[in-house]
Enzyme design. Structure first.
Site, PDB file in Angstrom:
ATOM      1  N   VAL A  11       0.832  -1.203   0.000  1.00  0.00           N
ATOM      2  CA  VAL A  11       0.000   0.000   0.000  1.00  0.00           C
ATOM      3  C   VAL A  11       0.866   1.252   0.000  1.00  0.00           C
ATOM      4  O   VAL A  11       0.629   2.200  -0.765  1.00  0.00           O
ATOM      5  CB  VAL A  11      -0.974  -0.006   1.204  1.00  0.00           C
ATOM      6  CG1 VAL A  11      -1.712   1.329   1.304  1.00  0.00           C
ATOM      7  CG2 VAL A  11      -1.978  -1.146   1.077  1.00  0.00           C
ATOM      8  N   CYS A  12       1.891   1.259   0.841  1.00  0.00           N
ATOM      9  CA  CYS A  12       2.753   2.437   0.947  1.00  0.00           C
ATOM     10  C   CYS A  12       3.525   2.701  -0.341  1.00  0.00           C
ATOM     11  O   CYS A  12       3.800   3.854  -0.683  1.00  0.00           O
ATOM     12  CB  CYS A  12       3.710   2.287   2.120  1.00  0.00           C
ATOM     13  SG  CYS A  12       2.882   2.268   3.730  1.00  0.00           S
TER      14      CYS A  12
END
Length: 218
Positions: free
Chosen positions: A44-45
């Site tokens: 996600v990051c």
């Protein structure tokens, strides 16, 4: 103690991918977007840092600098940049803070002050609360903070929208309604009388005694 709106953002010195910085000096006379992530090389990051890289020009137009942080070392950040660019097509050009001693995460209340140890051996779950976005003003005060769970990618269009509102309302005695976007009508604050509102903004729509709308000033 938790940081609140209008608290002074804690100053610190740290190593980044762009060299050592003193945070307040680095901010200068503009705005700063400080956004944190629990761990490098996480899915996600990776998308988030790429999204911010792609929006860097929009933030620059608003005199706002971008800076990322995780508790991983700067060497990891530099390696991660290649993955971010490969996935999103955007090259990370903003600094990323290495916080291996957890000092900045604790300073910003993203980890408990009592948390022991360093970044070594920590998992994303250990750092799950290091997921906050801060908007910091030229006065070094916190203007906004938003914390997301690890599984929910952040909407940085919303951060940009909020920044537009923060900057507009800092210059004029107005507020912005729900779902407002730049260029739409704004709310005249209750501190402004009807007479003063006419002088300042011209025509306005008095929907309720305490709710008056007018064209966005400026």
């Amino acid at each position: 103690m938790a940081l609140r709106i209008n608290d002074t953002a804690p100053d610190f010195t740290a190593e980044t991918t762009e060299g050592q910085i003193s945070f307040h000096d680095w901010i200068g006379d503009g705005y700063a977007i400080l956004f944190s992530h629990p761990k490098d090389f996480t899915p996600v990051c990776t998308t988030e840092l790429g999204a911010m890289a792609g929006m860097a020009g929009e933030f620059a137009k608003r005199n706002a600098k971008i800076i990322g942080i995780s508790v991983d070392p700067v060497e990891n950040h530099n390696k991660w940049k290649d993955d971010i660019e490969a996935v999103t097509g955007n090259k990370v050009g903003y600094p990323m803070i290495g916080d291996t001693d957890l000092a900045v995460a604790k300073l910003y209340d993203m980890l408990p002050a009592s948390e022991a140890g360093t970044s070594e051996g920590r998992t994303p779950a250990d750092n799950a609360t290091v997921r906050t976005v801060f908007i910091i003003g030229p006065d070094k005060k916190v203007k906004l903070s938003l914390t997301y769970p690890m599984t929910t990618g952040r909407n940085f269009d919303e951060i940009l929208r909020a920044l537009d509102s923060i900057q507009l309302t800092a210059q004029h005695q107005v507020a912005t309604p729900a779902n407002w976007k730049h260029g739409e009508d704004v709310i005249i604050t209750p501190a402004v009388s009807d007479e003063d509102a006419t002088s300042r903004f011209g025509a306005f729509d008095k929907i309720l005694p305490y709710l008056r709308k007018t064209k966005q000033p400026g």
